[in-house]
Design an enzyme around this catalytic site. Structure first.
Site, PDB file in Angstrom:
ATOM      1  N   ALA A 240     -20.012  50.575  47.039  1.00  0.00           N
ATOM      2  CA  ALA A 240     -20.014  51.792  46.223  1.00  0.00           C
ATOM      3  C   ALA A 240     -18.837  52.704  46.591  1.00  0.00           C
ATOM      4  CB  ALA A 240     -21.334  52.520  46.376  1.00  0.00           C
ATOM      5  N   HIS A 241     -18.739  53.811  45.872  1.00  0.00           N
ATOM      6  CA  HIS A 241     -17.604  54.723  46.048  1.00  0.00           C
ATOM      7  C   HIS A 241     -17.577  55.353  47.441  1.00  0.00           C
ATOM      8  CE1 HIS A 241     -20.148  57.876  43.578  1.00  0.00           C
ATOM      9  NE2 HIS A 241     -20.854  57.307  44.506  1.00  0.00           N
ATOM     10  N   ASN A 242     -16.355  55.473  47.947  1.00  0.00           N
ATOM     11  CA  ASN A 242     -16.099  56.139  49.232  1.00  0.00           C
ATOM     12  C   ASN A 242     -16.679  55.410  50.437  1.00  0.00           C
ATOM     13  OD1 ASN A 242     -16.112  58.536  47.051  1.00  0.00           O
ATOM     14  ND2 ASN A 242     -14.691  59.004  48.695  1.00  0.00           N
TER      15      ASN A 242
END
Lengths: 343, 343, 343
Positions: A240-242
């Site tokens: 997922a993001h980051n």
């Protein structure tokens, strides 16, 4: 590719024992050898197969002594396993050797293409993208604007890289991988509708990373989702993001890592594991398949179960649960004896 | 895109405090700001970063008072967070602005293409398909015959839509999504072979739906698999045939929903959850990651575990299991004391 | 495709009761019937729908007696369900009937293409590949060098087959499937880096196999990953290197099978199941969704849970766990009574 036993022996700096002219065109395990295959013998427990294998050539150690005559040609080397591994790598590199740019690719004139690259049919390379020397971009890949693919990296057919993402050198990305799709970020509104939070960061993949088929890596909301040097991801993984995955961590298939979680170096993560978001996982952590990680984890821990426990705790808990019927019988017995005593 | 602080202030209807000429080209969190970035300060706990950030411009509230001089330019607005969110959306919309139809696309003359669309290289649009105004179809997408893509929807590179499926307006579909593949329907025969049950329904996706990378949505056996308005699906999700997901439900990555299950409105479903088939899940249900849902569920319930329990039950059960060793010690002690008493 | 009731009756060898001229263009369940749809009535519990359905034509048995007049036309046949199933198959086969080779495909002159095939736009067929008669290769597929696709097999849009892999006859492979990507094989080094183990085997898929969207099947390290005749795989499944799945086994979505595991014939495996590597699973084994299989399994077993137990054991264990509070109360009570006795 067809080689004679003599040619292979020269490559491996070995000596031939048997026909020098016998030809091989593939590699096999000793128990699965067929005519035209070359195999190796290193582990003594496989000795019987030396006499039964159908392989045409067997790589053996210089000291190996035959107990009876065999049909196969022997090639004698110092270290049969590592000689065979070199052959495997040679064979694989020949299979995947490609060069040249297809006229059927669509390459923006504002892209920068290195030397000796391969770019296959129906590839799209957008404006500002940079393809490093000797990179191989198989057919139907999509390289978004301002992306970078480092030197000697290979993207197999149909890898999709959204704009602004960076892939290092000597990476291998398998078919169907999606890099840089939007993170799953939505702000709930009063009326239950979700408002999209624009995802304007990117994905940075350092050198020597391998990513398995159909894995997805979301771009950061801001900043970068970061896959560091030497990480190995299997198929169908969700990043997922980051998220940040530190050097030389290996993750098995179908694992999912929620937003902003940081995973340390040299971790070994099993398949179908889930990490909730915003965790900090230490270095050299090992996680069993199907575990659910819901808490920060110190380095060198080994985790099992969902929600995950430390290995010792988990095994104890499993024993207790498997023996619940015995404990219940003991309670039954206690009640009976107590009743007798009360009379 | 490069803007001066002055230009940004005009867009945001704010005032500049510091150099009006300093230019910004990206957005960042305050703790990750770099030269050329614009950031914002709203949450007081981030106050120290105002003085340490490397960002060139900081959006602050009109009331904000500096405690010491800083290098960055300030832009003062009424609501720094919402001003920054507008900038994010503006930046994102600029990044993804595209128009025009590639000559390298293959568009059937019996397809109907709206105004101001973008259709990228190597896209295939089959006979009878309808592409709405301002829709964006990135390279290498496949739009089957008689499909519909609504106005203002975006399909990123390599989305595949089988024939007859309908996608509403203002949807965002990410790379590698497959819509309308056959449901998993086979009739077992006497001789253990399976006979395929033809899947002749379709998939209907209403407006404002977002679907994450490599998610798969099966067509109905008959009728429609239905994803209603405002639903948000993350990456690598499986939606089986004849499933219905009602408005504004959000589902995290790698969840799977078996055939004919109906999920209500405004639900929040975690990652790696599994739903068996033919369930009816109410509205506003919340499900924790990795849960296994095997029963119908009333509205407003919160579920955990596999098989899933209600939140309170689950937490109690977890406590019991974590304390099993203590209960067993109490049984040991009871047996000892009872034996003493019996003597 | 539009047919009159009369034409359908002729195909099904049935008789018409009502208007012969009414036309149908789709198929529906009786409770979802709309004008222009044909449906069927077989299960008595659906009898009320005969009088309320909006379908234009209903297939019924020869013996069926109407209790009151209806609008729909009836077609009377011996076996309504099997007549309807034939119509479904006919409809599906018409929908997917395709022939011809696109000029926009890229087919190596060293590939061998059978008769009456369909090869869509932007397909790549590499050197030495063999495409069997009547095979259908939808747009944007990639068929690597020396691959084989058997007669009458269908690959929907965007299937990717790496070099040397073999697909049998009458197979159906859905969009986004990746066949023959590298197995996840890395040798850990002293310095924590991983050295890739070249994966030089292939994937062999026998006849009558169906593979769901975005499923990934790794090539063997050496030898073959083997999917035998009649196997049905759902979407988003991971099959690792050197796995063997025997005839007529069906596996639901998102299941993962680790390296070298062998699964027997006629097994039914639920969704999101995980198998660790190097297992031997017998024939006719059934596995519940979300189970984790960590041990070899005899034929005819039914497994539940993670780690998996046999069905009977699992259900017992679930009851124990759900009743833990009662056992604990009994311990409390025992302690109280024992204390009373000790006084």
């Amino acid at each position: 590719m067809i080689f004679s036993a003599k040619q292979v022996a020269e490559i491996l700096n070995g000596t031939v024992d048997g026909s020098e002219e016998v030809s091989v065109e593939t590699l096999a395990k000793i128990e699965e050898g067929t005519e035209g295959a070359i195999t190796f013998f290193a582990n003594p427990k496989y000795a019987p197969f030396v006499y039964t294998t159908q392989a045409s050539v067997i790589i053996v150690s210089k000291e190996f002594k035959l107990e009876k005559p065999i049909k196969a040609t022997l090639i004698r080397v110092d270290d049969p396993y590592s000689a065979f591994a070199s052959l495997l790598n040679f064979y694989y590199s020949q299979k995947t050797a490609r060069i040249g740019i297809s006229e059927k690719a669509s390459i923006h004139q504002g892209a920068k293409i290195g030397k000796d690259v391969y770019i296959g049919d129906f590839v799209v390379v957008e404006k500002g993208a940079v393809i490093g020397d000797r990179a191989k971009i198989y057919p139907q890949c999509y390289i978004g604007s301002d992306c970078k693919v480092g030197e000697d990296s290979t993207l197999f057919a149909n890898v999709k890289v959204y704009e602004d993402c960076k892939i290092g050198s000597s990476c291998t990305i398998h078919s169907g991988v999606v890099i840089g799709c939007d993170g799953f970020g939505f702000a709930p509104q009063q009326d239950h509708q979700f408002k999209k939070i624009a995802q304007i960061g990117n994905v940075v993949i350092e050198d020597c990373v391998e990513i398995g088929a159909n894995t997805t890596i979301d771009r950061a909301t801001m900043g970068s989702t970061l896959i560091k040097r030497g990480v190995k991801l299997d198929n169908l993984i969700q990043v997922a993001h980051n998220v940040m995955i530190d050097e030389n961590t290996a993750i098995a298939a179908q694992t999912g890592i929620a937003g902003s979680t940081k995973i340390g170096k040299n971790c070994l993560i099993g398949g179908q594991v889930g990490f909730v978001g915003h965790l900090k996982i230490g270095d050299s952590v090992q996680v069993a398949a199907q575990s659910g990680i819901m808490k920060d984890t110190e380095s060198y821990e080994t985790l099992f179960g969902s929600p995950a426990m430390q290995a010792r705790e988990y095994k104890k808990s499993l024993v207790y649960q498997r023996n619940l019927d015995k404990y219940i019988k003991r309670i039954d017995e206690l009640e009976k004896q107590l009743k007798a005593l009360q009379k």
